[in-house]
Motif scaffolding. Sequence first.
Motif, PDB file in Angstrom:
ATOM      1  N   THR A   1     -65.463  21.493 125.780  1.00 16.20           N
ATOM      2  CA  THR A   1     -64.211  21.081 126.406  1.00 16.20           C
ATOM      3  C   THR A   1     -63.366  20.267 125.429  1.00 16.20           C
ATOM      4  O   THR A   1     -63.856  19.805 124.414  1.00 16.20           O
ATOM      5  CB  THR A   1     -64.460  20.233 127.661  1.00 16.20           C
ATOM      6  OG1 THR A   1     -65.153  19.034 127.284  1.00 16.20           O
ATOM      7  CG2 THR A   1     -65.286  21.005 128.681  1.00 16.20           C
ATOM      8  N   ARG A  26     -56.092  23.749 132.296  1.00 17.55           N
ATOM      9  CA  ARG A  26     -57.423  24.090 132.811  1.00 17.55           C
ATOM     10  C   ARG A  26     -57.923  25.386 132.183  1.00 17.55           C
ATOM     11  O   ARG A  26     -59.093  25.497 131.804  1.00 17.55           O
ATOM     12  CB  ARG A  26     -57.378  24.201 134.335  1.00 17.55           C
ATOM     13  CG  ARG A  26     -57.010  22.899 135.051  1.00 17.55           C
ATOM     14  CD  ARG A  26     -57.027  23.064 136.572  1.00 17.55           C
ATOM     15  NE  ARG A  26     -56.439  21.923 137.241  1.00 17.55           N
ATOM     16  CZ  ARG A  26     -55.244  21.903 137.809  1.00 17.55           C
ATOM     17  NH1 ARG A  26     -54.491  23.007 137.813  1.00 17.55           N
ATOM     18  NH2 ARG A  26     -54.791  20.812 138.399  1.00 17.55           N
ATOM     19  N   ASP A  29     -59.407  24.995 128.860  1.00 23.45           N
ATOM     20  CA  ASP A  29     -60.593  24.143 128.844  1.00 23.45           C
ATOM     21  C   ASP A  29     -60.277  22.728 128.378  1.00 23.45           C
ATOM     22  O   ASP A  29     -61.095  22.074 127.736  1.00 23.45           O
ATOM     23  CB  ASP A  29     -61.695  24.752 127.976  1.00 23.45           C
ATOM     24  CG  ASP A  29     -63.088  24.302 128.417  1.00 23.45           C
ATOM     25  OD1 ASP A  29     -63.227  23.815 129.550  1.00 23.45           O
ATOM     26  OD2 ASP A  29     -64.030  24.438 127.610  1.00 23.45           O
ATOM     27  N   ALA A  31     -60.286  19.394 129.536  1.00 20.53           N
ATOM     28  CA  ALA A  31     -60.924  18.756 130.683  1.00 20.53           C
ATOM     29  C   ALA A  31     -60.560  17.287 130.833  1.00 20.53           C
ATOM     30  O   ALA A  31     -60.939  16.655 131.827  1.00 20.53           O
ATOM     31  CB  ALA A  31     -62.443  18.887 130.570  1.00 20.53           C
ATOM     32  N   HIS A  32     -59.861  16.732 129.860  1.00 18.54           N
ATOM     33  CA  HIS A  32     -59.514  15.308 129.906  1.00 18.54           C
ATOM     34  C   HIS A  32     -58.087  15.149 129.393  1.00 18.54           C
ATOM     35  O   HIS A  32     -57.759  15.631 128.309  1.00 18.54           O
ATOM     36  CB  HIS A  32     -60.466  14.479 129.040  1.00 18.54           C
ATOM     37  CG  HIS A  32     -61.903  14.743 129.331  1.00 18.54           C
ATOM     38  ND1 HIS A  32     -62.569  14.172 130.395  1.00 18.54           N
ATOM     39  CD2 HIS A  32     -62.810  15.538 128.697  1.00 18.54           C
ATOM     40  CE1 HIS A  32     -63.823  14.592 130.407  1.00 18.54           C
ATOM     41  NE2 HIS A  32     -63.987  15.423 129.393  1.00 18.54           N
ATOM     42  N   PRO A  53     -56.834  16.825 139.443  1.00 22.19           N
ATOM     43  CA  PRO A  53     -58.010  17.570 138.985  1.00 22.19           C
ATOM     44  C   PRO A  53     -57.751  18.383 137.727  1.00 22.19           C
ATOM     45  O   PRO A  53     -56.680  18.955 137.539  1.00 22.19           O
ATOM     46  CB  PRO A  53     -58.322  18.496 140.173  1.00 22.19           C
ATOM     47  CG  PRO A  53     -57.655  17.868 141.346  1.00 22.19           C
ATOM     48  CD  PRO A  53     -56.433  17.202 140.805  1.00 22.19           C
ATOM     49  N   ALA A  55     -60.228  20.702 134.448  1.00 23.23           N
ATOM     50  CA  ALA A  55     -61.380  21.592 134.311  1.00 23.23           C
ATOM     51  C   ALA A  55     -62.672  20.804 134.422  1.00 23.23           C
ATOM     52  O   ALA A  55     -62.762  19.652 134.017  1.00 23.23           O
ATOM     53  CB  ALA A  55     -61.315  22.309 132.958  1.00 23.23           C
ATOM     54  N   GLY A  56     -63.692  21.454 134.986  1.00 18.23           N
ATOM     55  CA  GLY A  56     -65.027  20.873 135.017  1.00 18.23           C
ATOM     56  C   GLY A  56     -65.182  19.682 135.935  1.00 18.23           C
ATOM     57  O   GLY A  56     -66.088  18.862 135.752  1.00 18.23           O
ATOM     58  N   GLY A  57     -64.309  19.549 136.919  1.00 18.91           N
ATOM     59  CA  GLY A  57     -64.436  18.458 137.867  1.00 18.91           C
ATOM     60  C   GLY A  57     -63.941  17.119 137.361  1.00 18.91           C
ATOM     61  O   GLY A  57     -64.205  16.085 137.981  1.00 18.91           O
ATOM     62  N   THR A  58     -63.234  17.096 136.237  1.00 16.60           N
ATOM     63  CA  THR A  58     -62.680  15.852 135.713  1.00 16.60           C
ATOM     64  C   THR A  58     -61.262  15.653 136.243  1.00 16.60           C
ATOM     65  O   THR A  58     -60.765  16.467 137.026  1.00 16.60           O
ATOM     66  CB  THR A  58     -62.677  15.865 134.175  1.00 16.60           C
ATOM     67  OG1 THR A  58     -61.843  16.944 133.735  1.00 16.60           O
ATOM     68  CG2 THR A  58     -64.082  16.065 133.630  1.00 16.60           C
ATOM     69  N   SER A  59     -60.603  14.579 135.804  1.00 17.98           N
ATOM     70  CA  SER A  59     -59.267  14.313 136.318  1.00 17.98           C
ATOM     71  C   SER A  59     -58.447  13.527 135.305  1.00 17.98           C
ATOM     72  O   SER A  59     -58.977  12.976 134.337  1.00 17.98           O
ATOM     73  CB  SER A  59     -59.338  13.540 137.639  1.00 17.98           C
ATOM     74  OG  SER A  59     -59.980  12.296 137.467  1.00 17.98           O
TER      75      SER A  59
END
Length: 255
Positions: A1, A26, A29, A31-32, A53, A55-59
């Motif tokens: 990511t 997203r 990829d 994710a942050h 939200p 990718a990968g459940g992050t935010s």
Amino acid sequence: TYADAHCHLQDPRLAPHLDAVLRRAREADVAHIHVNATSEADWVSTAALEGTPLAGGTSVRVSFGLHPWHAAGAAPGWPGRLRDLVLAHPRAGIGEAGLDGALPGGVGEEQWAAFRIQWELSVALRRPISLHGRRAWPPLLDFLLSQSPHPAGVLLHAYGGSPDALAALAAHNVCISLGGALANPANRRVRRVAAAAIPGHFLLETDAPDMPPPAVPLSEPAQIPSTAAIWAGILAMPPADFAAMTTSAFLRLFP
């Protein structure tokens, strides 16, 4: 990511397209994402992005601050309101703060005063601080190296100082980030900085919507993987290792 350590998704230029910008991030990829406020006028819109939200459940992460461009016009009482806002957001950082010598009159006392207020707040609250240093790198670096290592960490975004200072800065818990300028082969200065970056102390950024790669109208987080590939090539590092290292640095600075 991947991680975008410095951008401004609250910017009105991105507002009509924000859903698409986040979707593309997203899909790439990313994710942050760390979003920086610039003045009291955008603290509310920046706060609204926290927790979006990815990718990968992050935010999305956020910071609140006063950019040097707005130091002269800040309303009385802003430091107290900034402190209250940061305390109300336990994961928020401070920024975008810093110095800008390209403004009329150069770096004046109002800029220094606003910067010192935010620096002291970040130290007292143990929050990371994100800094701007256009045409003001020597005084800004002198200040940072005169201080004790920051308890939560410092990000120098779009770093334009000397590569020779990077090791000393890293020892003071200071990281740098670079973005779309790496895509310009003629920009030898930024490539020298990239080549000298200290492992674990450099991050990727877009400064979206500003500082896009050549021939691109606006920058956005989805461009992070292409910037990562360029920087990894400069360091002769496998792209996957580079992505992991920069994401790890992001999570250490913005836990």
